[in-house]
Design a protein around this motif. Structure first.
Motif, mmCIF file in Angstrom:
data_model
loop_
_atom_site.group_PDB
_atom_site.id
_atom_site.type_symbol
_atom_site.label_atom_id
_atom_site.label_comp_id
_atom_site.label_asym_id
_atom_site.label_seq_id
_atom_site.Cartn_x
_atom_site.Cartn_y
_atom_site.Cartn_z
ATOM 1 N N ARG A 192 0.628 -1.361 0.052
ATOM 2 C CA ARG A 192 0.060 -0.064 0.039
ATOM 3 C C ARG A 192 0.781 1.433 0.012
ATOM 4 N N GLY A 193 2.292 1.014 -0.051
ATOM 5 C CA GLY A 193 2.986 2.342 0.116
ATOM 6 C C GLY A 193 4.026 2.267 1.211
ATOM 7 N N PRO A 194 4.742 3.374 1.445
ATOM 8 C CA PRO A 194 5.729 3.313 2.477
ATOM 9 C C PRO A 194 5.265 3.159 3.778
ATOM 10 N N ALA A 195 5.704 2.431 4.839
ATOM 11 C CA ALA A 195 5.580 2.752 6.166
ATOM 12 C C ALA A 195 6.659 3.501 6.760
ATOM 13 N N THR A 196 6.378 4.531 7.598
ATOM 14 C CA THR A 196 7.232 5.368 8.309
ATOM 15 C C THR A 196 7.291 5.089 9.512
ATOM 16 N N ALA A 197 8.448 4.766 10.372
ATOM 17 C CA ALA A 197 8.608 4.443 11.600
ATOM 18 C C ALA A 197 9.789 5.105 12.470
ATOM 19 N N PHE A 198 9.426 4.910 13.586
ATOM 20 C CA PHE A 198 10.754 5.300 14.612
ATOM 21 C C PHE A 198 10.760 4.256 15.872
ATOM 22 N N LEU A 251 13.476 -0.006 22.849
ATOM 23 C CA LEU A 251 12.584 0.374 24.304
ATOM 24 C C LEU A 251 11.171 1.019 23.854
ATOM 25 N N SER A 252 10.899 1.307 22.452
ATOM 26 C CA SER A 252 9.752 1.734 21.854
ATOM 27 C C SER A 252 9.789 1.663 20.512
ATOM 28 N N PHE A 253 8.562 1.266 19.832
ATOM 29 C CA PHE A 253 8.512 1.449 18.489
ATOM 30 C C PHE A 253 7.365 1.872 17.963
ATOM 31 N N SER A 254 7.167 2.553 16.918
ATOM 32 C CA SER A 254 6.078 3.099 16.223
ATOM 33 C C SER A 254 5.931 3.013 14.952
ATOM 34 N N VAL A 255 4.841 2.736 14.018
ATOM 35 C CA VAL A 255 5.002 2.550 12.734
ATOM 36 C C VAL A 255 3.645 3.091 12.176
ATOM 37 N N LYS A 256 3.371 3.827 11.152
ATOM 38 C CA LYS A 256 2.308 4.299 10.629
ATOM 39 C C LYS A 256 2.448 4.345 9.126
ATOM 40 N N PHE A 257 1.203 4.218 8.462
ATOM 41 C CA PHE A 257 1.173 3.861 6.840
ATOM 42 C C PHE A 257 0.832 5.151 6.173
ATOM 43 N N PHE A 286 9.642 12.341 12.441
ATOM 44 C CA PHE A 286 9.181 13.273 13.517
ATOM 45 C C PHE A 286 7.648 13.396 13.312
ATOM 46 N N GLU A 287 7.167 13.270 12.137
ATOM 47 C CA GLU A 287 5.620 13.467 12.034
ATOM 48 C C GLU A 287 5.096 12.031 12.781
ATOM 49 N N VAL A 288 5.823 10.710 12.456
ATOM 50 C CA VAL A 288 5.159 9.624 13.164
ATOM 51 C C VAL A 288 5.405 9.535 14.725
ATOM 52 N N LEU A 289 6.661 10.309 15.254
ATOM 53 C CA LEU A 289 6.782 10.562 16.419
ATOM 54 C C LEU A 289 5.741 11.198 17.185
ATOM 55 N N LYS A 290 5.282 12.351 16.605
ATOM 56 C CA LYS A 290 4.271 13.170 17.052
ATOM 57 C C LYS A 290 2.991 12.386 17.270
ATOM 58 N N GLN A 291 2.918 11.491 16.593
ATOM 59 C CA GLN A 291 1.354 10.918 16.747
ATOM 60 C C GLN A 291 1.431 9.642 17.901
ATOM 61 N N GLN A 348 16.437 13.935 32.560
ATOM 62 C CA GLN A 348 16.683 12.750 31.849
ATOM 63 C C GLN A 348 16.207 13.226 30.425
ATOM 64 N N TYR A 349 16.595 12.440 29.496
ATOM 65 C CA TYR A 349 16.343 13.138 28.134
ATOM 66 C C TYR A 349 16.647 11.918 26.863
ATOM 67 N N LEU A 350 15.914 12.048 25.909
ATOM 68 C CA LEU A 350 16.471 10.929 24.574
ATOM 69 C C LEU A 350 17.511 11.736 23.645
ATOM 70 N N VAL A 351 18.020 11.124 22.954
ATOM 71 C CA VAL A 351 18.870 11.825 21.968
ATOM 72 C C VAL A 351 18.269 11.647 20.424
ATOM 73 N N GLY A 352 18.181 12.552 19.535
ATOM 74 C CA GLY A 352 17.832 12.209 17.896
ATOM 75 C C GLY A 352 18.779 12.652 17.097
ATOM 76 N N ASP A 353 18.384 12.551 15.762
ATOM 77 C CA ASP A 353 19.424 13.156 14.744
ATOM 78 C C ASP A 353 18.855 14.362 14.256
ATOM 79 N N GLU A 354 19.345 14.907 13.171
ATOM 80 C CA GLU A 354 19.003 16.268 12.450
ATOM 81 C C GLU A 354 17.638 16.217 12.228
ATOM 82 N N SER A 355 16.816 15.182 11.768
ATOM 83 C CA SER A 355 15.440 15.225 11.234
ATOM 84 C C SER A 355 14.359 15.433 12.444
ATOM 85 N N GLN A 356 14.745 15.530 13.634
ATOM 86 C CA GLN A 356 13.985 15.710 14.966
ATOM 87 C C GLN A 356 14.147 17.253 15.414
ATOM 88 N N ASN A 357 13.239 17.502 15.993
ATOM 89 C CA ASN A 357 13.097 18.860 16.852
ATOM 90 C C ASN A 357 13.678 18.802 18.226
#
Length: 418
Positions: free
Chosen positions: A236-242, A252-258, A265-270, A287-296
């Motif tokens: 059905r097309g690409p699935a983006t995940a984080f 520790l955590s996993f989310s995927v949307k179609f 980042f859009e998947v993360l926000k949902q 405490q905090y998480l770390v992310g790459d340049e694609s995050q805010n």
């Protein structure tokens, strides 16, 4: 009402009543329960909650849900999708399946790694763990008579090698519907009964070992996970995940949307992880998480500085952050070692989601068993070979986030770990 569902319902009510009675008797210190009575109650309770009754309940109608949420593993389909004719046939198989014996030892020590994505010891442990669950359900009218090891081998061969059902049918001397059912049933069992293997630690105290691991890796305190985006290609097309991973690449955590070209980042926000973090329920104050340049940038999510001055603390911080993000990227590469994830185009979205979640759970199981069979052999130098910074910050971060990142930048220079 049919006789079998009625019997299952009555048995379930009786077992609940027995359990309640036993708890009441045991909780009252003034009552002395005769040993024969206690043993009788326990025996009856075991009888009425046996795997045979569990298997029988699989024929009861259940209301389907389009959104499956497994702790921090979130799986969502954007619209309703009817089951395909192929999926319906899984529940109407009436042919007799060829019996298969348990897997015999193989002279090649890498046989299990090559065909099932794990060592033989891990396979045996998993078969023992899942035995009553995998063996508890067959399609109506289909006496498979397959041992647990064969059911597990069929499913793992599909997940590990990406082999299609026709190939599995020939290899294991079963029908294609049998191979399809065994694979999907393993996914149901793992994603339903063992979702806790993908659960984000529930308190700041439980996150301290995670934080200690990242502190040892890059010299910065307080990091409780590395976040990275992933992408899977479905029919059905690409699935983006984080995903969020610890220093050992455990997820520790996993989310995927179609649908659509959604960014990580859009998947993360949902996700519920984002909501919990924004409302202060996910992490402690330092405490905090770390992310790459694609995050805010947020107080709970540290990302690299855009265009740092050469030789500055900001550049040291960016280097430390990239090293800390490496375990999450390694987890993504490792997930793609499960070859089925690159061959999902012929599966429905619902089945593809189950495969992705199952591979994530299996990834964590292998790490728990210290089995590196499916762990990607990717060096840090591969992930640190190029610089890719944003031209500017994507939004104006709040003062707390800016202050924390600046403080960590100074610590990155002082630590001298890298």
């Amino acid at each position: 009402m049919e006789t079998r569902p009625l019997a299952v319902l009555v048995s379930s009510l009786v077992s609940q009543a027995l359990l309640l009675l036993l708890l009441i008797l045991q909780s009252n210190p003034n009552l002395i329960i005769p040993s024969p009575l206690s043993q009788t109650l326990i025996t009856l309770l075991h009888l009425f909650s046996s795997p045979n009754l569990t298997a029988a309940t699989s024929h009861l109608p259940l209301k389907r849900k389009r959104r499956l949420e497994i702790d921090e593993l979130e799986i969502q389909e954007d619209d309703d999708e009817e089951e395909t004719e192929e999926e319906d046939n899984d529940h109407r198989i009436i042919e007799e399946m060829t019996p298969c014996s348990a897997l015999a030892p193989h002279p090649n020590p890498d046989h299990f790694k090559l065909h099932f994505g794990m060592r033989s010891a891990t396979f045996d442990w998993l078969a023992s763990l899942l035995d009553p669950l995998i063996d508890s359900r067959d399609p109506s009218g289909s006496p498979f008579r397959l041992p647990t090891t064969t059911r597990l081998a069929l499913a793992l061969a599909r997940l590990s090698t990406g082999a299609d059902y026709a190939d599995l049918s020939s290899r294991f001397s079963v029908s294609e519907p049998a191979a399809r059912f065994c694979t999907r049933h393993l996914c149901r069992v793992l994603c339903t009964n063992f979702r806790f293997w993908l659960a984000f630690p529930s308190s700041p105290e439980l996150l301290r070992p995670v934080s200690s691991g990242f502190s040892s890796l890059a010299g910065l305190p307080g990091c409780c996970g590395a976040l990275a985006p992933a992408r899977f290609h479905l029919h059905r097309g690409p699935a983006t995940a984080f995903l969020v991973a610890d220093v050992s690449s455990r997820i520790l955590s996993f989310s995927v949307k179609f649908h659509g070209e959604r960014s990580g980042f859009e998947v993360l926000k949902q996700s519920s992880l984002y909501k919990d973090a924004m409302e202060g329920r996910l992490l402690g104050p330092e405490q905090y998480l770390v992310g790459d340049e694609s995050q805010n940038l947020y107080p709970w999510l540290m990302v690299p500085f855009a265009k740092p001055v050469p030789g500055s603390c900001e550049e040291d911080f960016n280097l430390a952050l990239r090293v800390m993000c490496w375990p999450a990227r390694r987890a993504i590469y490792s997930l793609h070692n499960w070859r089925v994830l690159s061959r999902l185009e012929k599966e429905s979205a619902k089945v593809a989601v189950a495969f992705i979640g199952t591979c994530a759970i299996l990834h964590n199981i292998l790490l728990m068993k210290e089995d590196d069979s499916a762990l990607a052999d990717v060096g840090e130098e591969f992930l640190l070979s190029s610089e890719q910074y944003r031209n500017e910050e994507k939004h104006t971060a709040d003062k707390k986030a800016i202050l924390l990142r600046s403080t960590l930048a100074v610590k990155a220079r002082e630590s001298g770990t890298l």
